[in-house]
Each structure stands twice: as C-alpha cells, then as structure tokens.
Design a protein around this motif. Sequence first.
Motif, PDB file in Angstrom:
ATOM      1  N   PHE A 101     -14.042   5.288  -2.408  1.00 31.00           N
ATOM      2  CA  PHE A 101     -13.212   3.992  -1.965  1.00 31.00           C
ATOM      3  C   PHE A 101     -14.509   3.140  -3.335  1.00 31.00           C
ATOM      4  CE2 PHE A 101     -14.340  -0.748  -1.185  1.00 31.00           C
ATOM      5  CZ  PHE A 101     -13.022  -0.645  -0.676  1.00 31.00           C
ATOM      6  N   ALA A 102     -13.284   2.206  -4.530  1.00 25.97           N
ATOM      7  CA  ALA A 102     -13.197   2.232  -5.238  1.00 25.97           C
ATOM      8  C   ALA A 102     -12.791   0.399  -5.147  1.00 25.97           C
ATOM      9  CB  ALA A 102     -13.391   2.608  -6.455  1.00 25.97           C
TER      10      ALA A 102
ATOM     11  N   LYS B  43      -8.822   4.227  -2.304  1.00 27.53           N
ATOM     12  CA  LYS B  43      -9.291   4.699  -0.795  1.00 27.53           C
ATOM     13  C   LYS B  43      -9.074   6.360  -0.636  1.00 27.53           C
ATOM     14  CE  LYS B  43     -11.086   5.059   3.394  1.00 27.53           C
ATOM     15  NZ  LYS B  43     -10.879   4.127   4.939  1.00 27.53           N
ATOM     16  N   ILE B  44      -9.965   7.599  -1.495  1.00 31.73           N
ATOM     17  CA  ILE B  44      -9.119   8.632  -1.175  1.00 31.73           C
ATOM     18  C   ILE B  44     -10.227   9.156  -0.029  1.00 31.73           C
ATOM     19  CG2 ILE B  44     -10.121  10.784  -2.120  1.00 31.73           C
ATOM     20  CD1 ILE B  44     -10.665   9.871  -4.422  1.00 31.73           C
ATOM     21  N   LEU B  45      -9.131  10.230   1.106  1.00 28.31           N
ATOM     22  CA  LEU B  45      -9.323  10.160   2.599  1.00 28.31           C
ATOM     23  C   LEU B  45     -10.031  11.387   2.318  1.00 28.31           C
ATOM     24  CD1 LEU B  45      -5.260   9.917   3.599  1.00 28.31           C
ATOM     25  CD2 LEU B  45      -7.099   7.970   3.973  1.00 28.31           C
ATOM     26  N   TYR B  46     -11.487  10.561   3.499  1.00 21.98           N
ATOM     27  CA  TYR B  46     -12.869  11.634   3.374  1.00 21.98           C
ATOM     28  C   TYR B  46     -12.235  12.923   4.899  1.00 21.98           C
ATOM     29  CZ  TYR B  46     -17.516  12.417   5.041  1.00 21.98           C
ATOM     30  OH  TYR B  46     -18.337  13.040   5.160  1.00 21.98           O
ATOM     31  N   ASN B  47     -11.308  13.231   5.368  1.00 23.13           N
ATOM     32  CA  ASN B  47     -10.868  14.447   6.088  1.00 23.13           C
ATOM     33  C   ASN B  47      -9.999  14.551   4.971  1.00 23.13           C
ATOM     34  OD1 ASN B  47     -13.159  14.267   7.657  1.00 23.13           O
ATOM     35  ND2 ASN B  47     -11.803  12.824   9.001  1.00 23.13           N
ATOM     36  N   LYS B  48      -9.242  13.387   4.269  1.00 23.93           N
ATOM     37  CA  LYS B  48      -8.024  15.015   3.876  1.00 23.93           C
ATOM     38  C   LYS B  48      -7.999  14.725   1.878  1.00 23.93           C
ATOM     39  CE  LYS B  48      -3.125  15.706   4.428  1.00 23.93           C
ATOM     40  NZ  LYS B  48      -3.602  16.790   4.160  1.00 23.93           N
TER      41      LYS B  48
ATOM     42  N   VAL C 100       1.312  -1.102   0.271  1.00 25.67           N
ATOM     43  CA  VAL C 100       0.539   0.181  -0.662  1.00 25.67           C
ATOM     44  C   VAL C 100       0.901   1.150  -0.358  1.00 25.67           C
ATOM     45  CG1 VAL C 100      -1.831   1.420   0.989  1.00 25.67           C
ATOM     46  CG2 VAL C 100      -1.903  -0.949   0.862  1.00 25.67           C
ATOM     47  N   ILE C 101       0.298   2.192  -1.023  1.00 27.82           N
ATOM     48  CA  ILE C 101       1.099   3.051  -0.746  1.00 27.82           C
ATOM     49  C   ILE C 101       0.415   4.475  -0.210  1.00 27.82           C
ATOM     50  CG2 ILE C 101       2.427   2.745  -2.262  1.00 27.82           C
ATOM     51  CD1 ILE C 101       1.789   4.398  -4.525  1.00 27.82           C
ATOM     52  N   LEU C 102       0.558   5.539  -0.120  1.00 26.33           N
ATOM     53  CA  LEU C 102      -0.170   6.895   0.355  1.00 26.33           C
ATOM     54  C   LEU C 102       0.101   7.855  -0.886  1.00 26.33           C
ATOM     55  CD1 LEU C 102      -1.419   8.793   2.510  1.00 26.33           C
ATOM     56  CD2 LEU C 102       0.159   9.043   3.397  1.00 26.33           C
TER      57      LEU C 102
END
Length: 284
Positions: free
Chosen positions: A167-168, A104-109, A74-76
């Motif tokens: 998320f996908a 997953k795109i971060l919800y709060n960022k 997993v990468i950020l």
Amino acid sequence: RISAGWGPSDPRQTWGPSANSPGQMRYGGPPNDRGMGGYGMPPPGMGGYPDSRYPPQGGMGMMPGGYGMGGSPVILVNNLDPEKVTTDALFNLFSTCGIIARIKILYNKRDSALIQFEAPDHAENAKNTLTGCPLWGRNIIISYSKHSTVSSTRTDMGPEEEGAKLFADYVNSSLHRYRGQAARHIPSIEPSKLLHVSNIPPQMTEEDMKMIFSEYGPVTKIKFITTNRAGADPSADSRKMCLLELPSVQDAAQALCDQHGVTVEGMRLRVSFSTSNLDAGLRN
C-alpha cells in the motif's frame, strides 16, 4: 561517471511481431494465456470484463456504493506479474493518465491492484488508455471497482516487510505529472515505443541516455531537445529533454515504470509516452 538512483535488475521481456504484422492488434505480440492478443481484445466471453479468475466488481447497470458504470475514481488492475509489480511501478505507469491518490496491491491476489485517482474521469482515462498494455510479458486488464476509496489494512501496514510494500499513498508525491491548471486537461496518450524524457541534467549526452535505457533493449533512435526561458542565459538555464525509441511498446512501458523519478546527477528524470514525430523533433 553517471550517478543514477536505481535501475531494474530483471532482464527485459521481448515481444513478438510488431503491431503492423497481419492479425496483430494495436500493441502486437502473441496472445497470452487468456487469448488476449493485443490492445482492447478481451478474452472470450469477457464482455468488457476480466474472465472468471478476475470477476467484475458490481452489476452491469450500477456499481455497488452508488457509482454508475464508469463513475468510480477507483480501478481494478489484473494480470500483473506478482514477482515484479510494485506500487511505485504502477504509479509511474498510471500517473500518465491522471492524478493518483493511493495504490494497493491485493494481499491475497498479488497479480491484482486497486488504484484510486483524484477524479472518476482520470480513472476512465486510465481504463480507456492502458487496457491491454503489454507489461512484464502480460497484457494488463482493467475494470472499474465498486470501491470509492482505497485504504490500507492492518496486514498492509503491519510490521511485516512484505506487507508494508502493498500500500502507498501518493497524495503528496512530487512525481505527479499534472498539477494546477494542467490537471484540467489531462491528455490520453496511448502507450508507444517512443518515450519523452525531460529534466535531464545539462551535461548528459546521447550516449549517457542510451546507457541508462539500453537495459530495456537497444535505443533505436534518440533526439535531444533543448529549450530556454525567454531572456535567460542559455548556459545557466538550459532545460534538456529528449525523445528516444525502444524496440517495442513493452520495452518502453517497463522503462517508464522503472525510470520515471529516478535521480540522475541530482535531477529526477521525467518519463512519459510520446506521440511526437521523432524524425521531425516535435515536442511531446
């Protein structure tokens, strides 16, 4: 009349001097707001990690969860444009480096996303190949994540329309570039302004392709390559592809994010970066 599935609605972003200009790094372009001039140049004090706004996940020697540095699948990804980023756009770009399971795109960022690959070496390939890639007027920043998997949360999959887009799962996607034996030897193809487009309908012309890709800037060069299976009727089994060049790496990256997988005349385009010699017509 060409029937295309969809296309971008935002005006293209343009970049400054080319990578051959004095003082420019690999991808060229002006520094962004963190002093990141081009490919591979981190902001001051970054030491291979994002700045204080994008803190590293884990220590320098061992990632939480038992993963050594570079051992996580997993990468950020940071420094994305929150107004333009989508899971599909990220899939189209990062699947050039390996097989993707989930995004997953971060919800709060919203300028950050987690991308889970099938294997750690695919994640490593993505980090090494796409760090600093210019996209939507920014240079993307990539670091390893402490997580071993990416999963949805109640917010991501809830009834809220916006949250459902964060998320996908791509495990069963038909748009993966590498499957079977090809997945054993995934190349490291750095972003370039030259694109390789395949699965083009036989009736498509150079002008048709220019019309599709001119939304990202004038197509400076284009060359069709047609291949046929041995013994097949050329008129019935034509496999058409082309090399086309856009003004900048950023233009090409945005075109790849938007156009890979788009349906044109009943066929899904396949778009990748290319290291070919366009003038010689060499295949990707």
